[in-house]
Design a protein around this motif. Sequence first.
Motif, mmCIF file in Angstrom:
data_model
loop_
_atom_site.group_PDB
_atom_site.id
_atom_site.type_symbol
_atom_site.label_atom_id
_atom_site.label_comp_id
_atom_site.label_asym_id
_atom_site.label_seq_id
_atom_site.Cartn_x
_atom_site.Cartn_y
_atom_site.Cartn_z
ATOM 1 N N LYS A 307 1.523 2.880 8.114
ATOM 2 C CA LYS A 307 1.419 2.857 6.843
ATOM 3 C C LYS A 307 2.805 3.191 6.128
ATOM 4 O O LYS A 307 4.452 3.495 6.861
ATOM 5 C CB LYS A 307 1.300 4.288 6.344
ATOM 6 N N ILE A 308 3.395 2.285 5.188
ATOM 7 C CA ILE A 308 5.313 2.405 5.177
ATOM 8 C C ILE A 308 5.236 3.623 4.372
ATOM 9 O O ILE A 308 6.255 3.344 4.406
ATOM 10 C CB ILE A 308 5.194 1.013 4.377
ATOM 11 N N ASN A 309 4.962 3.353 2.908
ATOM 12 C CA ASN A 309 4.845 4.705 1.903
ATOM 13 C C ASN A 309 3.691 5.288 1.890
ATOM 14 O O ASN A 309 2.739 4.505 2.276
ATOM 15 C CB ASN A 309 6.110 4.231 0.915
ATOM 16 N N GLU A 310 3.598 5.799 0.720
ATOM 17 C CA GLU A 310 2.365 6.528 0.658
ATOM 18 C C GLU A 310 1.315 5.787 -0.812
ATOM 19 O O GLU A 310 0.111 5.546 -1.101
ATOM 20 C CB GLU A 310 2.760 8.057 -0.769
ATOM 21 N N ASN A 311 2.016 4.312 -1.454
ATOM 22 C CA ASN A 311 1.005 3.090 -1.539
ATOM 23 C C ASN A 311 0.767 1.576 -0.874
ATOM 24 O O ASN A 311 0.954 0.668 -1.483
ATOM 25 C CB ASN A 311 1.949 2.599 -3.508
ATOM 26 N N LEU A 312 1.751 1.888 0.789
ATOM 27 C CA LEU A 312 1.864 0.151 0.755
ATOM 28 C C LEU A 312 1.380 0.631 2.675
ATOM 29 O O LEU A 312 2.311 1.832 3.321
ATOM 30 C CB LEU A 312 3.301 -0.033 1.142
ATOM 31 N N VAL A 313 0.736 0.056 2.435
ATOM 32 C CA VAL A 313 0.577 -0.236 4.475
ATOM 33 C C VAL A 313 0.030 -1.787 4.822
ATOM 34 O O VAL A 313 0.091 -3.152 4.015
ATOM 35 C CB VAL A 313 -1.498 -0.296 4.206
ATOM 36 N N VAL A 314 0.946 -2.377 5.758
ATOM 37 C CA VAL A 314 0.907 -3.468 6.314
ATOM 38 C C VAL A 314 -0.221 -3.086 7.535
ATOM 39 O O VAL A 314 0.855 -2.718 8.658
ATOM 40 C CB VAL A 314 2.238 -3.822 6.440
ATOM 41 N N GLY A 315 -0.923 -4.282 7.734
ATOM 42 C CA GLY A 315 -1.725 -4.767 8.687
ATOM 43 C C GLY A 315 -2.150 -6.251 8.942
ATOM 44 O O GLY A 315 -1.306 -7.016 8.934
ATOM 45 N N CYS A 371 -3.934 -13.065 11.759
ATOM 46 C CA CYS A 371 -4.156 -13.381 10.075
ATOM 47 C C CYS A 371 -3.685 -11.670 9.418
ATOM 48 O O CYS A 371 -3.497 -10.100 9.958
ATOM 49 C CB CYS A 371 -5.668 -12.692 9.282
ATOM 50 N N SER A 372 -2.314 -11.823 8.616
ATOM 51 C CA SER A 372 -1.674 -10.480 8.769
ATOM 52 C C SER A 372 -0.981 -10.011 6.823
ATOM 53 O O SER A 372 -2.176 -11.154 5.767
ATOM 54 C CB SER A 372 -0.306 -10.366 8.728
ATOM 55 N N PHE A 373 -1.606 -8.612 6.259
ATOM 56 C CA PHE A 373 -1.858 -8.258 5.376
ATOM 57 C C PHE A 373 -1.087 -7.334 4.503
ATOM 58 O O PHE A 373 -1.054 -6.734 6.111
ATOM 59 C CB PHE A 373 -3.776 -8.174 5.241
ATOM 60 N N SER A 374 -0.958 -7.410 3.612
ATOM 61 C CA SER A 374 -0.907 -6.052 3.065
ATOM 62 C C SER A 374 -1.095 -4.928 1.836
ATOM 63 O O SER A 374 -1.331 -6.840 0.985
ATOM 64 C CB SER A 374 1.194 -6.209 2.172
ATOM 65 N N PHE A 375 -1.186 -4.241 1.486
ATOM 66 C CA PHE A 375 -1.614 -4.139 0.285
ATOM 67 C C PHE A 375 -0.981 -2.831 -0.825
ATOM 68 O O PHE A 375 -0.080 -1.666 -0.268
ATOM 69 C CB PHE A 375 -3.032 -2.846 0.617
ATOM 70 N N ASP A 376 -0.534 -3.512 -1.487
ATOM 71 C CA ASP A 376 0.061 -2.276 -2.005
ATOM 72 C C ASP A 376 -0.491 -1.220 -3.211
ATOM 73 O O ASP A 376 -0.957 -2.540 -4.035
ATOM 74 C CB ASP A 376 1.447 -3.031 -2.784
ATOM 75 N N PHE A 377 -0.856 -0.602 -3.341
ATOM 76 C CA PHE A 377 -1.552 0.268 -4.084
ATOM 77 C C PHE A 377 -0.963 0.040 -5.020
ATOM 78 O O PHE A 377 -2.136 1.101 -6.334
ATOM 79 C CB PHE A 377 -2.172 1.477 -3.024
ATOM 80 N N LEU A 378 0.336 0.416 -4.782
ATOM 81 C CA LEU A 378 0.970 0.463 -6.491
ATOM 82 C C LEU A 378 0.925 -0.749 -7.745
ATOM 83 O O LEU A 378 0.755 -0.438 -8.922
ATOM 84 C CB LEU A 378 2.269 1.364 -5.899
ATOM 85 N N GLU A 379 1.274 -1.596 -6.694
ATOM 86 C CA GLU A 379 1.198 -2.810 -7.847
ATOM 87 C C GLU A 379 -0.337 -3.515 -7.971
ATOM 88 O O GLU A 379 -0.513 -3.860 -8.954
ATOM 89 C CB GLU A 379 2.318 -4.019 -7.214
ATOM 90 N N LYS A 380 -1.033 -3.095 -7.362
ATOM 91 C CA LYS A 380 -2.919 -3.008 -6.847
ATOM 92 C C LYS A 380 -2.542 -4.967 -6.220
ATOM 93 O O LYS A 380 -3.461 -5.066 -7.158
ATOM 94 C CB LYS A 380 -3.180 -2.896 -8.754
#
Length: 491
Positions: A307-315, A371-380
């Motif tokens: 968890k990078i912040n409340e809207n971003l996860v990097v894995g 395989c690296s990924f990020s999920f930005d839930f602010l920008e969807k």
Amino acid sequence: MKSTIKPNLFTNPDSKFIKYNLAETSNLLFQIFEAIPDVIKVFEPNHLVVFFNKAAYDFYDKKPEEVCGKNCYQILNQDKACSNCPFDQVLTTKQMISIERYYPQANKYMDLCCIPILDKLGNVSFIVERLTDVTEKKTLSNLLKRDEKMYREIVDAYPDGIVISQDYKIVLANTEATNLLGLNNGKLKEKSILLCFPPEYRKNLTKMMIDILKNKKTKIIRNYVFTDSNNEKLNLQISLSYILYKGTGAILSIIRNTTEFTKSLNAATKIQNSSLQKSFPLEDKVNFEYLYYPAHTVSGDYFKMYKINENLVVGILIDVSGNGITAALNVSAFDVLFLEEILTNQDPSIILNNLNKKCNQYINEKFIAACSFSFDFLEKKAIIVGAGINQFIFKKANKMPEEKTVKGPFLGMFENSLFDEEIIPFESGDTFYFFTDGLEFVYNEDKVIQNYMSNSSISEFKNYMDTFLNDIIIEKGKLEDDSSMLEIQIK
């Protein structure tokens, strides 16, 4: 060739040969007797010699005049018949008898065959003895017995269990095998090897043995759990191979007690599993499921999400080349490198580029698929970057799954590698599926698995894959490769 038979053996007026006119038998018949390499002797029922062929004179080292008018035991310089002589038994039974005897004067083992010759009234008129030299055969047999005893001692001294079975029946087992399988050596012979295994293994073991015998396979290795007489669990690794045993196809089973080694691996597995991430860092944002199946006790697969912040996860999802302890150690080293990157970078492309350089420096002679990924839930939006793990599946809500490709070589393969990325906008109900190469069959099973995926929840699909992998383990004894899957469904 002129016969060496002396006339005095056949001109004795008391000889029954006169009555049977055998003295008139053609010279050809005597030549035949002379040419036979076996010792041929003819006796009257009172043990008197009637006829010797040349091989008989040579065997006893006698001349015709030393034999004429004597009985058989006198020729051997004895005053009575040999204790194991079948002569009188043939007279009584009127049946042929064959035995093996050792003749010390010649230092030879001979196959002795006594054949009665009956007259018209059924009485014994003559007894024909044939001696065949079996010394070489006997010597070879004794050598084989001696060698077999020596090999048996070697087999019994071997630290692993050894079992040979034919038609599923045990024909040989060493001491270690009887101890490991809880066998009674006295009741061992002809016991079915299948009965030595717990019932849950027998069906699959039968199929495997049929395949080994049919295709002459070797070194088929399986791991089984047994319960010993003290009700303690034993982990046994068994290597099965086709062999010829006494000229017939058989199965050689080498049984190794891996209990202590397995305990050590299990301890390592517990440590690895305890560090395994079991939930998504932002649980309110997604539904999350995962699979994690080591090919061996410990795995070279690994995944981590931060968890990078409340809207971003990097894995990241990785698969270290090889498996087992060495791969697991490299996973631990990579975990440290990935954590260092996350502290300063959140872009999957930059992360993989930096890790690629560090793999060359810190993880020698090992390539890592990632395989690296990020999920930005602010920008969807999701960003996926491939480095050896180049495929993933994206499923829009209520639509068929789509295979996606992000090209890029393994980490550590080239110093200045380029890695493709894909940016995917997402909304509620969309699902991302990531797989290590142990599960690559998902992409090429004629879409059967993907069709199931399209109509099931992520938990149903996880259960389906659990069953699928466990069936492979039962059928083949283990997975070919570490197998991991991440399912991330947007809420």
